[in-house]
Design a protein around this motif. Structure first.
Motif, mmCIF file in Angstrom:
data_model
loop_
_atom_site.group_PDB
_atom_site.id
_atom_site.type_symbol
_atom_site.label_atom_id
_atom_site.label_comp_id
_atom_site.label_asym_id
_atom_site.label_seq_id
_atom_site.Cartn_x
_atom_site.Cartn_y
_atom_site.Cartn_z
ATOM 1 N N THR A 27 1.173 -0.989 -0.058
ATOM 2 C CA THR A 27 -0.048 -0.296 -0.110
ATOM 3 C C THR A 27 0.550 2.014 -0.099
ATOM 4 O O THR A 27 1.789 1.355 0.341
ATOM 5 N N LEU A 28 0.394 2.032 -0.836
ATOM 6 C CA LEU A 28 1.369 3.664 -0.704
ATOM 7 C C LEU A 28 0.608 4.065 -0.036
ATOM 8 O O LEU A 28 -0.653 4.768 0.320
ATOM 9 N N HIS A 29 1.239 4.732 0.657
ATOM 10 C CA HIS A 29 -0.025 5.670 1.858
ATOM 11 C C HIS A 29 0.541 7.113 1.516
ATOM 12 O O HIS A 29 2.001 7.778 1.471
ATOM 13 N N ILE A 30 0.030 7.720 1.799
ATOM 14 C CA ILE A 30 0.130 9.338 0.992
ATOM 15 C C ILE A 30 -0.768 10.236 1.745
ATOM 16 O O ILE A 30 -2.240 9.911 2.199
ATOM 17 N N VAL A 31 -0.224 11.320 2.955
ATOM 18 C CA VAL A 31 -1.228 12.556 3.239
ATOM 19 C C VAL A 31 -1.471 13.966 2.822
ATOM 20 O O VAL A 31 -1.064 14.305 1.699
ATOM 21 N N ALA A 32 -2.354 13.762 2.134
ATOM 22 C CA ALA A 32 -3.054 15.488 2.487
ATOM 23 C C ALA A 32 -3.589 16.252 3.199
ATOM 24 O O ALA A 32 -4.388 16.125 3.755
ATOM 25 N N LEU A 56 -6.135 15.516 6.472
ATOM 26 C CA LEU A 56 -6.317 16.245 7.640
ATOM 27 C C LEU A 56 -6.614 17.252 7.501
ATOM 28 O O LEU A 56 -7.871 17.166 9.354
ATOM 29 N N MET A 57 -7.869 17.894 6.915
ATOM 30 C CA MET A 57 -8.510 18.759 7.348
ATOM 31 C C MET A 57 -9.885 18.866 7.080
ATOM 32 O O MET A 57 -10.084 18.325 5.735
ATOM 33 N N GLY A 58 -10.346 18.610 7.205
ATOM 34 C CA GLY A 58 -11.905 18.482 7.134
ATOM 35 C C GLY A 58 -12.960 19.954 6.390
ATOM 36 O O GLY A 58 -12.209 21.039 6.380
ATOM 37 N N PRO A 59 -13.911 19.398 5.384
ATOM 38 C CA PRO A 59 -14.699 20.737 4.827
ATOM 39 C C PRO A 59 -14.841 21.969 6.268
ATOM 40 O O PRO A 59 -15.005 21.526 7.664
ATOM 41 N N GLU A 70 -1.006 15.898 17.114
ATOM 42 C CA GLU A 70 -0.090 14.816 17.131
ATOM 43 C C GLU A 70 -0.472 13.512 16.010
ATOM 44 O O GLU A 70 0.055 12.607 15.035
ATOM 45 N N SER A 71 -1.799 13.524 16.402
ATOM 46 C CA SER A 71 -2.066 12.073 14.588
ATOM 47 C C SER A 71 -1.187 12.670 13.704
ATOM 48 O O SER A 71 -1.832 11.368 13.135
ATOM 49 N N ASP A 72 -1.538 13.488 13.031
ATOM 50 C CA ASP A 72 -1.605 14.125 11.976
ATOM 51 C C ASP A 72 0.207 13.879 11.800
ATOM 52 O O ASP A 72 0.198 13.640 10.237
ATOM 53 N N ILE A 73 0.657 14.439 12.643
ATOM 54 C CA ILE A 73 2.333 14.161 12.538
ATOM 55 C C ILE A 73 2.609 12.149 12.087
ATOM 56 O O ILE A 73 3.561 11.905 11.723
ATOM 57 N N ALA A 74 1.887 11.803 13.417
ATOM 58 C CA ALA A 74 2.453 10.277 13.318
ATOM 59 C C ALA A 74 1.858 10.347 11.755
ATOM 60 O O ALA A 74 2.831 9.105 11.212
ATOM 61 N N ALA A 75 0.646 10.439 11.492
ATOM 62 C CA ALA A 75 0.179 10.151 9.856
ATOM 63 C C ALA A 75 1.161 10.116 8.503
ATOM 64 O O ALA A 75 1.999 9.386 8.082
ATOM 65 N N MET A 76 1.573 11.885 8.681
ATOM 66 C CA MET A 76 2.907 12.545 7.647
ATOM 67 C C MET A 76 3.900 11.508 8.125
ATOM 68 O O MET A 76 5.319 11.041 7.050
ATOM 69 N N ASN A 77 4.528 10.992 9.469
ATOM 70 C CA ASN A 77 5.501 10.086 9.907
ATOM 71 C C ASN A 77 5.343 8.904 8.952
ATOM 72 O O ASN A 77 6.404 8.434 8.610
ATOM 73 N N ARG A 78 4.633 8.201 9.192
ATOM 74 C CA ARG A 78 3.822 6.648 8.258
ATOM 75 C C ARG A 78 4.240 6.844 7.088
ATOM 76 O O ARG A 78 3.705 5.827 6.300
ATOM 77 N N ALA A 79 3.773 8.247 6.024
ATOM 78 C CA ALA A 79 3.693 8.390 4.545
ATOM 79 C C ALA A 79 4.966 8.308 3.899
ATOM 80 O O ALA A 79 5.957 8.715 4.460
ATOM 81 N N LEU A 87 3.017 27.234 -0.666
ATOM 82 C CA LEU A 87 3.033 29.132 -0.998
ATOM 83 C C LEU A 87 2.521 29.731 0.643
ATOM 84 O O LEU A 87 1.727 30.392 0.861
ATOM 85 N N HIS A 88 2.144 29.061 2.055
ATOM 86 C CA HIS A 88 2.524 29.964 3.286
ATOM 87 C C HIS A 88 0.898 28.963 3.807
ATOM 88 O O HIS A 88 0.423 30.348 4.169
ATOM 89 N N LEU A 89 0.219 28.547 2.350
ATOM 90 C CA LEU A 89 -1.326 28.747 3.257
ATOM 91 C C LEU A 89 -1.620 28.092 4.741
ATOM 92 O O LEU A 89 -2.505 28.397 5.960
ATOM 93 N N GLU A 90 -0.672 26.261 4.508
ATOM 94 C CA GLU A 90 -0.262 25.824 5.760
ATOM 95 C C GLU A 90 0.441 26.869 7.110
ATOM 96 O O GLU A 90 1.595 26.011 6.833
#
Length: 342
Positions: A27-32, A56-59, A70-79, A87-90
């Motif tokens: 499985t290819l894991h990608i975080v958006a 990570l972000m919802g409507p 913490e769960s966001d960073i963990a998900a990105m670490n596993r991706a 462009l600094h949006l986030e």
């Protein structure tokens, strides 16, 4: 870096050895990060097996202010890959993205190919924090989004060569949809007399939209919602609305309506009349999954319809073009038909 992000990064870097090895599974894991990024990945992968997309972000979430958990960073670490708008949006993620790159995780900014092509505009916010920065809302011109679509497909094909041609084919088909979307929106929005084409919103998210479709923009806040509007900003907008006889103002789905309400009240106090649009505009986030505005095509089309219908409800002549049957998704009746009494 905020103290929260710094603390989360410290903990996760300390426990890196405890995380499962990336790439050990099929499985290819990608975080958006944003809803737009997630939607684009879904389009390019087209539901194929073997790819897992975590959003990570919802409507309705404001990416300018969102802080990774913490769960966001963990998900990105596993991706294997993290796709973000850029462009600094986030604004709260910059240190996190840098740390991920140091760990060998591929990060991809959707705005980069648009910037490289020369289609990013400079910021219009005069605050010390955001002056002379790129405007991050590039996706509001479908032609910019097409550049991003084709570039991301090539990047995915390099990351996952076994399915590379599928990504490229899906991107080509989607690019044709975006061209049809631009043609439909452009024809309708430019049918309004040029002297009436003013779009007044809560914050400065629609410069690309205005440039694409021939509208002049006026916003109460600047590029980032982190920069609060003051009394002077509201009064300047009131003067602009009265001077240009603007009949309708627009609230954004990810921003409270307080400043727009204040402008409407102040305009009324001066004996003039102005109303809010018949629906909210999607600004930094798309709509609920499964809704018309829950895809990029639906989001932009609904924004265009909301603007055209709102002006039509105020007696302005508008020619809303017939919907292209090949353009998906199709607007539902409750969106296609204006309710001027809402």
């Amino acid at each position: 870096m905020t103290k929260l992000v710094a603390a989360l990064l410290s903990v996760l870097m300390f426990n890196m050895a405890l995380l499962p090895a990336r790439g050990a599974e099929e499985t290819l894991h990608i975080v958006a990060t944003t809803t737009q990024a997630s939607d684009l990945l879904e389009v390019l992968s087209d539901g194929r097996d073997g790819i897992m997309i975590t959003s990570l972000m919802g409507p309705g979430v404001d990416p300018h202010l969102y802080q990774p958990t913490e769960s966001d960073i963990a998900a990105m670490n596993r991706a294997e890959m993290v796709v973000y708008s850029g462009l600094h949006l986030e604004g709260q993620f910059e240190t996190v993205f840098a740390a991920l790159g140091e760990q060998g995780i591929k990060t991809y900014a959707l705005g980069d190919p648009v910037k490289e092509a020369g289609f990013i505009v400079g910021g219009f916010d005069l605050s010390d924090q955001y002056s002379n920065v790129d405007d991050p809302h590039f996706w509001f011109d479908p032609r910019n989004w097409e550049i991003t679509v084709l570039d991301l497909a090539e990047t995915l094909a390099e990351l996952d060569p076994k399915n590379g041609q599928a990504y490229l084919d899906n991107a080509a088909a989607y690019a044709a949809q975006l061209q049809a979307l631009f043609d439909w929106a452009n024809g309708g929005l430019r049918s309004i007399d040029e002297a009436r084409r003013f779009l007044v919103t809560s914050h400065d998210a629609f410069q690309y939209f205005g440039a694409a479709f021939g509208w002049k923009m006026q916003a109460i806040q600047g590029l980032s919602t982190a920069d609060e509007a003051g009394v002077g900003d509201i009064q300047a907008t009131v003067d602009f609305v009265i001077e240009n006889k603007i009949p309708v103002l627009f609230v954004e789905s990810s921003i409270p309506p307080d400043t727009i309400d204040a402008v409407i009240e102040a305009v009324g106090a001066q004996g003039e009349s102005v109303r809010v649009g018949i629906r909210e505009l999607f600004g930094d986030a798309m709509g609920e999954p499964g809704s018309f505005g829950g895809t990029y095509v639906g989001m932009l089309a609904q924004n265009a319809l909301t603007i055209m219908q709102s002006y039509q409800c105020m007696g302005v002549e508008v020619d809303i073009l017939e919907w292209d049957a090949e353009l998906l998704p199709k607007p539902p009746d409750d969106i296609w038909n204006a309710d001027c009494d809402s």
